[in-house]
Scaffold this motif. Structure first.
Motif, PDB file in Angstrom:
ATOM      1  N   ALA A 121       1.046  -0.835   0.309  1.00 15.26           N
ATOM      2  CA  ALA A 121       0.078  -0.219  -0.043  1.00 15.26           C
ATOM      3  C   ALA A 121       1.061   0.967   0.064  1.00 15.26           C
ATOM      4  N   GLY A 122       0.596   2.424  -0.338  1.00 19.51           N
ATOM      5  CA  GLY A 122       0.702   4.161  -0.623  1.00 19.51           C
ATOM      6  C   GLY A 122       1.603   4.009  -1.582  1.00 19.51           C
ATOM      7  N   ALA A 123       3.400   4.712  -1.504  1.00 22.36           N
ATOM      8  CA  ALA A 123       3.198   5.431  -2.992  1.00 22.36           C
ATOM      9  C   ALA A 123       4.400   3.928  -3.352  1.00 22.36           C
TER      10      ALA A 123
ATOM     11  N   ALA B 265       4.194  -0.749  -8.702  1.00 21.27           N
ATOM     12  CA  ALA B 265       5.541  -0.756  -8.626  1.00 21.27           C
ATOM     13  C   ALA B 265       6.597  -1.969  -7.860  1.00 21.27           C
ATOM     14  N   ARG B 266       5.477  -2.091  -6.686  1.00 23.20           N
ATOM     15  CA  ARG B 266       6.420  -3.130  -5.324  1.00 23.20           C
ATOM     16  C   ARG B 266       5.452  -4.391  -6.245  1.00 23.20           C
TER      17      ARG B 266
ATOM     18  N   ALA C 142      -3.670   4.593 -13.370  1.00 22.45           N
ATOM     19  CA  ALA C 142      -3.436   5.200 -12.448  1.00 22.45           C
ATOM     20  C   ALA C 142      -2.849   4.399 -11.042  1.00 22.45           C
ATOM     21  N   CYS C 143      -1.852   4.771 -10.428  1.00 18.81           N
ATOM     22  CA  CYS C 143      -1.438   4.104  -9.120  1.00 18.81           C
ATOM     23  C   CYS C 143      -2.479   3.934  -8.377  1.00 18.81           C
ATOM     24  N   PRO C 144      -3.035   2.789  -7.421  1.00 10.62           N
ATOM     25  CA  PRO C 144      -3.855   2.841  -6.709  1.00 10.62           C
ATOM     26  C   PRO C 144      -3.291   2.687  -5.770  1.00 10.62           C
ATOM     27  N   ALA C 145      -3.975   2.917  -4.425  1.00 11.27           N
ATOM     28  CA  ALA C 145      -3.775   3.301  -3.137  1.00 11.27           C
ATOM     29  C   ALA C 145      -3.363   2.311  -2.381  1.00 11.27           C
TER      30      ALA C 145
ATOM     31  N   GLY D 100       7.492  -3.014   3.653  1.00  9.99           N
ATOM     32  CA  GLY D 100       6.325  -1.995   3.419  1.00  9.99           C
ATOM     33  C   GLY D 100       5.357  -3.806   2.646  1.00  9.99           C
ATOM     34  N   GLY D 101       5.421  -4.807   2.286  1.00 15.06           N
ATOM     35  CA  GLY D 101       4.697  -5.979   2.505  1.00 15.06           C
ATOM     36  C   GLY D 101       4.650  -7.171   3.579  1.00 15.06           C
ATOM     37  N   GLY D 102       3.084  -7.013   4.004  1.00 14.86           N
ATOM     38  CA  GLY D 102       2.273  -7.204   4.933  1.00 14.86           C
ATOM     39  C   GLY D 102       0.586  -8.120   4.169  1.00 14.86           C
TER      40      GLY D 102
END
Length: 227
Positions: free
Chosen positions: A106-108, A112-113, A153-156, A189-191
């Motif tokens: 999630a997030g920025a 891509a991550r 667009a990049c999702p949240a 930031g993976g969870g």
């Protein structure tokens, strides 16, 4: 569509001449209309002029639907030819094991991550790729249903899923373990990792002579009581 929580299943009032009225029980949710009847008739049809059934080869090409009241649709024009003497049989068989794992970002730059996570798992499974019968990585909400879709667009947030069909449980287990390994050796930031394996029970359909099947009928009368 009204009252979907109390959906009513359709039923047919069949005349002696083979025509019918499609309807449902009063007070139940959903609706019976010309559109819903047409959609249902075309569901999983191969040749509408030659639809194989146990007792007849049905011809739906001349069917007409006409709304004659609320949730009442008249059906006319069906015909058919004698049955083929063959019955469709669906055979279940063991078709390997499915191993999968999922992780959220999630997030920025989460898109891509998530894609990087797919690439990493694929690379880390390369040493057993010859044993994988099928494999795929996907980003749920982006390209899990339509694989060629790219996000505008990049999702949240994204949910990465990696799955593979394998010949045995041990190989399948390795798929989820590689996804879990992304916690400490993957994109930041993976969870929320989940992983699991299950045996794949596949199905194949074929035809067999009808005289090799014993057919019995059990008919019961059901009365509907209204409050």
């Amino acid at each position: 569509m009204p009252d979907l929580a109390n959906i009513g299943h359709p039923l047919a009032e069949v005349d002696r001449d083979g025509n019918a009225v499609i309807t449902k029980l009063d007070g139940s949710g959903g609706c019976v209309s010309r559109a819903t009847c047409i959609e249902q008739m075309l569901y999983e049809i191969h040749d509408p002029a030659r639809y194989l059934q146990p007792d007849v080869v049905a011809d739906f090409s001349g069917v007409q639907f006409r709304e004659i009241g609320t949730d009442r649709v008249a059906v006319t024009g069906a015909s058919g030819t004698p049955a083929t003497g063959l019955l469709k049989v669906s055979v279940g068989f063991r078709d390997g094991w499915l191993g999968e794992g999922q992780i959220s970002y999630a997030g920025a730059n989460c898109l891509a991550r998530g894609q990087l996570a797919i690439d990493l798992v694929r690379d880390r499974l390369a040493h057993i790729s010859g044993a994988l019968l099928e494999q795929r990585g996907e980003l749920i909400g982006v390209n899990s249903v339509l694989p060629t879709t790219s996000a505008s667009a990049c999702p949240a947030e994204v949910r990465m899923r990696y799955a593979a069909r394998c010949p045995d449980a041990q190989t399948a287990r390795a798929v989820g373990e590689e996804v879990e390994g992304l916690y400490l050796a993957g994109p930041a930031g993976g969870g929320g990792v989940t992983k699991g394996i299950r045996e794949v029970l596949a199905i194949a359909s074929t035809l067999m002579p009808a005289d090799r099947v014993a057919v019995t009928f059990d008919m019961q009368e059901v009365q509907h009581e209204t409050a």
